[in-house]
Design an enzyme around this catalytic site. Structure first.
Site, PDB file in Angstrom:
ATOM      1  CD  GLU A  83      -2.922   1.238   2.301  1.00 59.68           C
ATOM      2  OE1 GLU A  83      -2.739   0.512   3.292  1.00 59.68           O
ATOM      3  OE2 GLU A  83      -3.849   2.029   2.194  1.00 59.68           O
ATOM      4  CD  GLU A  93      -4.950  -2.138   5.568  1.00 56.81           C
ATOM      5  OE1 GLU A  93      -4.030  -1.682   6.268  1.00 56.81           O
ATOM      6  OE2 GLU A  93      -5.605  -1.449   4.754  1.00 56.81           O
ATOM      7  CG  HIS A 108      -6.340   0.508  12.560  1.00 58.13           C
ATOM      8  ND1 HIS A 108      -7.107   1.649  12.481  1.00 58.13           N
ATOM      9  CD2 HIS A 108      -5.748   0.377  11.343  1.00 58.13           C
ATOM     10  CE1 HIS A 108      -6.984   2.176  11.274  1.00 58.13           C
ATOM     11  NE2 HIS A 108      -6.159   1.425  10.559  1.00 58.13           N
ATOM     12  CD  GLU A 109      -3.056  -2.128  10.688  1.00 60.95           C
ATOM     13  OE1 GLU A 109      -3.499  -2.348   9.551  1.00 60.95           O
ATOM     14  OE2 GLU A 109      -2.723  -0.986  11.081  1.00 60.95           O
ATOM     15  CG  HIS A 165      -7.791  -2.099   7.871  1.00 65.29           C
ATOM     16  ND1 HIS A 165      -8.622  -1.161   7.290  1.00 65.29           N
ATOM     17  CD2 HIS A 165      -6.706  -1.398   8.305  1.00 65.29           C
ATOM     18  CE1 HIS A 165      -8.061   0.045   7.390  1.00 65.29           C
ATOM     19  NE2 HIS A 165      -6.906  -0.064   8.002  1.00 65.29           N
ATOM     20  CD  GLU A 186      -6.526   3.180   6.738  1.00 65.40           C
ATOM     21  OE1 GLU A 186      -6.728   3.019   7.956  1.00 65.40           O
ATOM     22  OE2 GLU A 186      -5.884   2.355   6.040  1.00 65.40           O
TER      23      GLU A 186
END
Ligand code: PHE
Ligand code: ZN
Length: 872
Positions: A125, A267, A300-301, A304, A323
Site C-alpha cells: 500500500e 492489514e 485496527h489492522e 480492516h 481508514e
C-alpha cells in the site's frame, strides 16, 4: 521522468479499469540482490474499447521475459518506460506472463520487496506492488492470488504469504512453499515474508465454532514480548463479533513484526505486517501508552479484514472509506476495553494538535480529497482522524441500533467490492431512514467549522434562548456551505446541578445543527444556566462560548460528562494563556487566581478517577494555542505555557506531593484503567514538582528512577528531567542508556526524550546525537525518534537565527534520497511558515527554497514544498 510522477491526479477523472485480472499466480525465487518474480495473470477486457492497449505499472524492474498465451512477445509488440509497460494489441481474454528481476537489498524506500534485519518482507500500500512486478496497480482491480516462494533453507526457514498454505517441498539447498488466498483482493493487500523468525502460537474459536490459528512472527530474541499483542488480537476478534457480528474468514491469521517499517502496520490479507513498536511489549520495556497503542493498532489492522479488505476502496481518493471507518472501530474497541472518556480525551487531543493545524495549512484537504500528486502524502490526520469523526457523527445521528443496521447493509451490498465513501453513506442512510444528503459536505469540504454559542436569558419569562452561529469556513478559498452536525447538549444551574430539559427527567439532548444560524428555546428555567455543549466532542469543530471564567470552573468540577469536564478546563486554560500571549508584558502575570483555585479543586477531588485528574492537569498544547492565533510567536507561546505550569505548580505544591505519594504504592504491574491512571497522575505530579527546581524534588525523581520496576515509571523520570541542566539529568540519561542500549525500541525513547529538551542551547546538544553510533537514518523509528522529536521541539527547531531550520532541512534532503516517505512526513513541519512571525517565517522559507531546488527531489517532498510556497 519526474514529470510523470509529479502529475496531479483528479477524482473527477476516474474511469473504471479497461482490464481486470481474474487470477494472479506469482513465483518468487528469493535472493538478496537478484530476486526473480515470475507472474501469470488471467486477464480479461472489461470495457467496449476493443483496441485499448494493456497498460501495466512497474518501476525499477528488469524485464527478462514477456509472453501472452504462451507466445513470447518481440520488441515491436510492447513499449517500456520508467513507469509502465504497454502491450499494444491484446485479445479479450488471455494469459499474460512475465518475469522480472529486482534487488531487495538495494531497496531503502521500504516499499515493494525489501530486507529488514536480514528478512524479506513487502509493503504494497498504496502503490508498492509495482516495485515487485508489472501489474494493474489500482485497488479496483481485484484478483485471487496464488504465491510460490522459494529460498535457501539456511536463513529462511519461514516463508509466508496471504491465505492458506497449500503445498511445500524442497530441492537441494533450497525449499519452497505455495500459498493460496481465495478472497479476491487488490494487489496493495499482497504480502510476502521470508526469514529466520520465531513463531508464537495462539488460537481463537469464532462464534460459529471455527478454530482460527493465530501466529505471531518475530526475531528470536523478541519471542517473549508478544503475549500482550496476542491477547489484544483475541479481544479484537471477540469484540468485532459482539459489536458488529463480523467473524474472521480464513483458518489462519498471521502477524509479522518488522524493525524497519514506514508506518504503524499494514492489514495485508491474513498476513499483517507490523512495526515492532506496535507488537513487542513487556512491563520493563513498554510504557502504559505503548500497551494501549498496541491494543489499538492490533485491533485496527484486524478490523480492516472487513472494513478495507472484504470491502475495499474504488480508488485512492476513498482512503477514508477504510481508514476513517477503521479508526472509528479501533477507537470504539479501545473505549470498550479501557476507559471511554480517557480515550475520547486523547482522540480529541490528537485531532486538535494534528488535524486542525493540517486543515488550516497549505495541505488542507477534504476527508475525500479531490486531487493528489503523491498518494503517500494523503495518509493524513484528516483522512484517518477527521474521517473517524465523520463516522462517529453518523453514529450519533443514527443511534447505535440504526448504525449497526447500516453496517449490516453496507456488507450485504458491497462484500467483495471496491467502493466509495458515498456507498458507505448511502448504506447508512438507507438502513436508518436518516437523511444524510447535507452530511456529504463533510467529505467534500475542507477546513474546521467554527461555532459560536451564546445565551440570551429572559429572567421574567424563565426562558433561555440559545444562539448557535456556524462559520463553515472555506475550501480552496471558496466559501463552504453549512455543515450538518449533531450537538449533544446539557444545561446546569449556577451551582452545577443538571437541569431537567423536558420536565420528565431528560438531562441530555441531541439537536441537529444544519443552518448557519439556530435559535433554541428552553422554558421553565429559574436562573441563567451553564451550557455544556457538544458534549463528548459530538462534532469536529472549534467552539467559542460566552461562559464566564467562574462558570467554566464550575463545569470543571461538576459536569456529568467527564469529557466536558476536561473540556471546560481546556477552555479556561486556553483563555487565560491566550490572554497572556497577546498581552504586551509576559512577565506581568494576569494573575489567574481563580484558575489556580480550580486546579486545587481538581487535585483535591478524591472522587474523580486518577486518570481524569491526570488529563485535566495537562494544559492545551503549544500547537493548539498557536492554532487559536493568526500569527504565532512560538517562543512566547512556550514561555507563557511553561510559566502557567509553573504558577500551577507553586499554587498546588502540597496537593501535588500528596497525590504523588498516594499514587506511589505499587503492586504487581497491571494495565488496568485504575493502575494506568495512578501511574499517569503520579508522573504528572512529578513533572509539575520538578518545575519548582527544588533539590528534594530532583532527589525524588532520582529515587523513582532507582526504584522503577517498569518503563512507565522510568520514562516518567526521563521525560521531565531532560529540561534541566543538572547532575540528576546527567545521571538518569546515562544510566538509562547503559541499561537499555541493546533494546532498539527503548533506545528510540532515549533519543526522543533528549530531542524534546527545552533546556537552554538544546539544539547544539541534539545535533551531537545525530553522530551517536546508534543513530541511523535507515530505520524509520530511529529517524522519527530523533528528527521527529527535534521538529516538535519549539525551542530547538525554532531557535532564533534559523539554525534549527537549516539543520532539519539538511537532514530531510539526506533522508529523501533514501526513504521519500519518511522525508515527506518530517517535511510537514515546514508547511506553516506563513503563520510564524515574519522574522522566523522568512528563515524557514529560505530552507524550503533550498529543499525545493534539490535535484531529484521525490514527488512527495516536491508536492509539500510546492504547496507551502503557493499563494492561493
Ligand atoms: N493501511 C495502513 C493502516 O492504516 C497504513 C499504511 C498505509 C501502511 C500505507 C503502509 C503504507 O492500517
Ligand atoms: Zn488503517
Amino acid at each position: 521522468m519526474k514529470s510523470d510522477q509529479n502529475r496531479r491526479k483528479y477524482l473527477s477523472e476516474y474511469q473504471s479499469p479497461e482490464f481486470t485480472i481474474k487470477s494472479t499466480n506469482l513465483a518468487f525465487e528469493l535472493d538478496e540482490t537478484q530476486t526473480r518474480v515470475l507472474s501469470k495473470l488471467q486477464i480479461s477486457r472489461q470495457t467496449d474499447s476493443l483496441d485499448a492497449p494493456l497498460v501495466l505499472d512497474g518501476i525499477g524492474l528488469t524485464l527478462l521475459n514477456l509472453n501472452i498465451d504462451g507466445t513470447s512477445l518481440h520488441s515491436g509488440q510492447y513499449g517500456v518506460t520508467e513507469y509502465q509497460l504497454t502491450i499494444f494489441e491484446v485479445p479479450d481474454e488471455f494469459e499474460f506472463s512475465c518475469e522480472v528481476e529486482i534487488n531487495p537489498a538495494a531497496n531503502t524506500r521500504l516499499e515493494g520487496l525489501y530486507l529488514s534485519s536480514g528478512n524479506f518482507c513487502t509493503q504494497c500500500e498504496a502503490e508498492g506492488f509495482r516495485f515487485i512486478t508489472y501489474y494493474i496497480d489500482r485497488p479496483d482491480v481485484m484478483s485471487v492470488f496464488e504465491t510460490r516462494i522459494s529460498a535457501p533453507k539456511a536463513g529462511f526457514p519461514i516463508m509466508l504469504s496471504n491465505g492458506n498454505r497449500i503445498r511445500s517441498g524442497e530441492s537441494g539447498n533450497r525449499h519452497w512453499v505455495e500459498w493460496s488466498d481465495p478472497y479476491p483482493k487488490p494487489c496493495y493487500l499482497f504480502a510476502l515474508v521470508a526469514g529466520d523468525l520465531a513463531r508464537i502460537d495462539g488460537e481463537f474459536i469464532t462464534a460459529s465454532g471455527k478454530a482460527v490459528a493465530l501466529q505471531f512472527f518475530t526475531e528470536h530474541h523478541n519471542r517473549q514480548k508478544c503475549a500482550h499483542a496476542m491477547r489484544s488480537l483475541q479481544k479484537a476478534m471477540k469484540w468485532d463479533e459482539d459489536t458488529f457480528g463480523l467473524e474472521y474468514d480464513l483458518d489462519l491469521f498471521m502477524v509479522v513484526a518488522i524493525d524497519d517499517f514506514n508506518m504503524g502496520a499494514m492489514e495485508n490479507k491474513g498476513l499483517n505486517v507490523f512495526n515492532t513498536k506496535y507488537v513487542l511489549a513487556n512491563p520493563q520495556t513498554a510504557t502504559d501508552n505503548d500497551y494501549l497503542a498496541i491494543e489499538a493498532v492490533i485491533g485496527h489492522e484486524y478490523f480492516h479484514n472487513w472494513t478495507g479488505n472484504r470491502v475495499t476502496c474504488r480508488d485512492w481518493f476513498q482512503i477514508s472509506l477504510k481508514e476513517g471507518l477503521t479508526v472509528f472501530r479501533d477507537q470504539e474497541f479501545s473505549s470498550d476495553m479501557a476507559s471511554r472518556s480517557i480515550q475520547r480525551i486523547n482522540d480529541v487531543r490528537m485531532l486538535r494538535n494534528h488535524q486542525f493545524p493540517e486543515d488550516a495549512g497549505p495541505m488542507s484537504h477534504p476527508v475525500r480529497p479531490a486531487s493528489y500528486q503523491e498518494i503517500n502524502n494523503f495518509y493524513t490526520a484528516t483522512v484517518y482522524n477527521k474521517g473517524a469523526e465523520l463516522v462517529r457523527m453518523i453514529h450519533t445521528l443514527l443511534g447505535k441500533d440504526n448504525f449497526r443496521k447500516g453496517m449490516d447493509l453496507y456488507f450485504q451490498r458491497h462484500d467483495g467490492q471496491a467502493v466509495t465513501t458515498d456507498d458507505f453513506r448511502l448504506a447508512m442512510q438507507d438502513a436508518s431512514g436518516v437523511n444524510l444528503d447535507q452530511f456529504q459536505l463533510w467529505y467534500q469540504q475542507s477546513g474546521t467549522p467554527r461555532i459560536e454559542i451564546s445565551r440570551d436569558f429572559d429572567q421574567a419569562e424563565k426562558t433561555l434562548y440559545l444562539e448557535i452561529k456556524q462559520d463553515p469556513g472555506t475550501t480552496l478559498g471558496k466559501a463552504n456551505q453549512p455543515f450538518h452536525m449533531p450537538m449533544r447538549l446539557a444545561l446546569f444551574d449556577q451551582q452545577g446541578k443538571a437541569i431537567d430539559l423536558d420536565g420528565q427527567g431528560l438531562l441530555e439532548q441531541i439537536v441537529d445543527i444544519k443552518e448557519q444560524n439556530h435559535r433554541f428555546k428552553f422554558e421553565g428555567i429559574d436562573q441563567e444556566p451553564l451550557v455544556s455543549a457538544f458534549r463528548g466532542f459530538s462534532a469536529p469543530i472549534i467552539t467559542g462560548s460566552d461562559l464566564r471564567d467562574e462558570e467554566l470552573a464550575t463545569l470543571m468540577s461538576c459536569d456529568t460528562d467527564p469529557f466536558n469536564r476536561w473540556e471546560a478546563g481546556q477552555q479556561y486554560a486556553t483563555r487565560v494563556m491566550l490572554g497572556r500571549i497577546v498581552s504586551k508584558d509576559v512577565q506581568k502575570p494576569v494573575h489567574p487566581r481563580e484558575m489556580l483555585e480550580a486546579y486545587r479543586v481538581i487535585l483535591d477531588d478524591d472522587k474523580m478517577d486518577y486518570a481524569l485528574v491526570a488529563e485535566m492537569m495537562i494544559l492545551p498544547s503549544e500547537k493548539y494555542l498557536g492554532e487559536m492565533l493568526d500569527s504565532v510567536d512560538v517562543h512566547k507561546i512556550r514561555l507563557v505555557r511553561e510559566g502557567t505550569r509553573g504558577l500551577i505548580a507553586e499554587a498546588t505544591e502540597d496537593l501535588l506531593l500528596k497525590r504523588y505519594e498516594e499514587c506511589s504504592e505499587q503492586g504487581e504491574y497491571r494495565v488496568t484503567p485504575e493502575d494506568t491512571g495512578k501511574r499517569s497522575l503520579k508522573n504528572i505530579c512529578l513533572a509539575f514538582l520538578l518545575i519548582l527546581e527544588k533539590t528534594k524534588y530532583f532527589d525524588l525523581c532520582l529515587q523513582q528512577f532507582n526504584n522503577a520496576g517498569n518503563m512507565t515509571d522510568q520514562i516518567g523520570c526521563l521525560l521531565p528531567i531532560v529540561h534541566f541542566q543538572n547532575p540528576v539529568r546527567e545521571e538518569i540519561v546515562r544510566r538509562y542508556y547503559e541499561q537499555w542500549q541493546k533494546t532498539a525500541l527503548v533506545v528510540d525513547k532515549w533519543f526522543s526524550a533528549q530531542a524534546s529538551s527545552y533546556a537552554k542551547d538544546s539544539l547544539a546538544h541534539i545535533k551531537t546525537l545525530f553522530d551517536h553510533p546508534d543513530y541511523s537514518i535507515h530505520n524509520p523509528n530511529r529517524a522519527r525518534s530523533l528528527l521527529g522529536s527535534l521538529i516538535a521541539n519549539s525551542s530547538a527547531f525554532h531557535e532564533l537565527g534559523g539554525a534549527g531550520y537549516e539543520f532539519v532541512a539538511g537532514k530531510i534532503i539526506e533522508i529523501d534520497a533514501i526513504n521519500p516517505q519518511v522525508a515527506a512526513r518530517m517535511a510537514n513541519a515546514f508547511l506553516h511558515w506563513r503563520k510564524l512571525l515574519p522574522s522566523q517565517g522568512q528563515l524557514m522559507k529560505q530552507q524550503i527554497e533550498i529543499i525545493i531546488s534539490t535535484p531529484n527531489l521525490s514527488s512527495g517532498l516536491n508536492e509539500l514544498m510546492t504547496a507551502s510556497l503557493s499563494t492561493d
